[in-house]
Motif scaffolding. Structure first.
Motif, short mmCIF file in Angstrom:
data_model
loop_
_atom_site.label_atom_id
_atom_site.label_comp_id
_atom_site.label_asym_id
_atom_site.label_seq_id
_atom_site.Cartn_x
_atom_site.Cartn_y
_atom_site.Cartn_z
N UNK A 72 61.38 -31.14 29.58
CA UNK A 72 59.93 -30.99 29.41
C UNK A 72 59.40 -29.89 30.33
N UNK A 73 58.57 -29.03 29.79
CA UNK A 73 58.06 -27.87 30.52
C UNK A 73 56.54 -27.82 30.37
N UNK A 74 55.82 -27.73 31.49
CA UNK A 74 54.36 -27.70 31.46
C UNK A 74 53.79 -26.28 31.52
N UNK A 75 54.66 -25.28 31.68
CA UNK A 75 54.15 -23.91 31.84
C UNK A 75 53.66 -23.30 30.53
N UNK A 76 54.34 -23.59 29.45
CA UNK A 76 54.13 -22.85 28.20
C UNK A 76 52.69 -22.95 27.70
N UNK A 77 52.11 -24.15 27.68
CA UNK A 77 50.81 -24.35 27.04
C UNK A 77 49.65 -24.66 28.00
N UNK A 78 49.91 -24.91 29.27
CA UNK A 78 48.84 -25.30 30.19
C UNK A 78 47.96 -24.10 30.55
N UNK A 79 46.66 -24.28 30.42
CA UNK A 79 45.68 -23.20 30.63
C UNK A 79 44.42 -23.80 31.25
N UNK A 80 43.77 -23.04 32.10
CA UNK A 80 42.44 -23.40 32.59
C UNK A 80 41.56 -22.17 32.58
#
Length: 398
Positions: A72-80
């Motif tokens: 599982x990877x949180x980098x690809x879609x996380x945005x603020x």
């Protein structure tokens, strides 16, 4: 199951983004209360994605240096993102938008995505100047705002070719009523302001001229658009160290070469139904890249707070002849090859106003040489061409 280190990074990333979002929500509420002509709003996505392949890495678009595999990877879609609007006069407005997302340099360093002044001399005419979102394709200027999309992310087989999200320049837009419908037209010109990751290097396309425009027709539930845009690259690819001959470097030259982007789009939304159809044709004038055709169809049906959706996309590029017979040149040319199709299935749950939870499966099936949209390619530049991508996101606006 994801490993402990990966889940720890995911929780820390999500925690920081959520905390920042809550702090900004409070700031926005105070700002709007203080002055009706000034507003501070924002958007964000907390995402996790994994695939069924360790052969290469799945990315959201070509601006990302690394991507997801079987963990599982949180980098690809996380945005603020945070956006400030200041209505200076009834005709003049200033807009600034800052965004934090995973970038070409493998960081979440915040950047200014938009910073422009808008002038409306008449209700039909709008002029803008500064840093603007790119509108090469329909919906492209808002592709970081996950809440505005039915799917987890913009469809990759169509949008992968747009790693540049903003330009420094200006545009002019005209809106004309046509009976019960509305016709809108826009022209823009500006310079690119970003870098793109290429293996362990970065390609600076800053200062590359971009120009284009579109015509849009909207009537009742239908929205149709035809668009054209281009970019003329200012610098060559960073190919030093690959052992290329002067003839090979000249054959792969990008400096001064143009890429043309043509697209047609149709959106339909009425009652519980949503429908999207988009097609593009991209012409590359450099031997380093292959020209391509892509498109997708997507349909969703709302049932209360849930909207299940299905989609299908296809992209194919046309190989070029390596007239030099140089194997290194041939390898570089193959890196831009695309030949794959993707089946999409997912559901969007509007948990509460301004908050949506999404789960999605992408079934990617393609040729073993289709490497362009991925990172960390195999050494022999071949893979199985099969990948299932599982994604979960929490999108919000405030």
């Amino acid at each position: 199951m994801p490993d402990i280190d990966t889940m720890g990074r995911w929780r820390r990333c999500c925690g920081r983004v959520l905390l920042a979002g809550l702090m900004l929500c409070g700031a926005a509420a105070r700002a709007e209360h203080h002055d009706a002509d000034f507003s501070l709003r924002g958007f964000g996505t907390l995402g996790a994605v994994r695939t069924t392949s360790d052969e290469l890495e799945f990315v959201r678009d070509l601006s990302q240096a690394r991507g997801a595999t079987t963990g599982w990877d949180a980098r690809v879609d996380s945005v603020l993102g945070v956006q400030a609007n200041w209505r200076i006069t009834p005709q003049v407005e200033a807009v600034v938008q800052g965004v934090s997302r995973y970038r070409y340099d493998r960081t979440f360093r915040p950047e200014i995505a938009w910073a422009f002044v808008k002038y409306d001399p008449t209700p039909a005419l709008t002029l803008r100047g500064g840093r603007l979102g790119t509108e090469f394709f329909m919906l492209a200027d808002s592709r970081l705002v996950g809440y505005s999309y039915l799917t987890v992310r913009p469809v990759g087989d169509f949008f992968w070719h747009l790693p540049f999200s903003s330009i420094d320049g200006g545009d002019v837009a005209l809106t004309v009523p046509l009976g019960e419908a509305v016709v809108r037209g826009k022209l823009f010109y500006g310079l690119a302001n970003t870098k793109l990751p290429l293996a362990d290097r970065q390609w600076d396309i800053g200062g590359s001229p971009m120009a284009g425009g579109h015509v849009e027709y909207q009537s009742d539930a239908w929205q149709l658009r035809a668009s054209y845009a281009n970019i003329v690259f200012k610098d060559d690819l960073p190919l030093g160290g690959l052992g290329l001959s002067p003839e090979g470097l000249a054959h792969l030259a990008v400096d001064g070469k143009r890429s043309d982007y043509y697209s047609l789009a149709a959106l339909y939304e009425r009652g519980p139904w949503q429908f999207q159809l988009m097609l593009n044709h991209i012409v590359q004038h450099s031997n380093a890249f292959e020209s391509s055709d892509g498109g997708y169809v997507l349909a969703g049906y709302r049932i209360g707070a849930l909207t299940p959706y299905l989609g299908y996309s296809r992209v194919y590029s046309r190989p070029r002849d390596n007239t030099l017979g140089d194997p290194t040149v041939a390898a570089v040319m193959r890196d831009s090859h695309l030949d794959q199709r993707t089946t999409i299935a997912g559901v969007r749950w509007d948990v509460m106003p301004n908050v949506a939870l999404k789960a999605q499966w992408d079934g990617i099936r393609g040729d073993g040489g289709s490497l362009f949209p991925y990172r960390n390619d195999p050494a022999d530049r071949r893979w199985s061409g099969r990948m299932d991508v599982f994604s979960v996101t929490l999108d919000f606006i405030f």
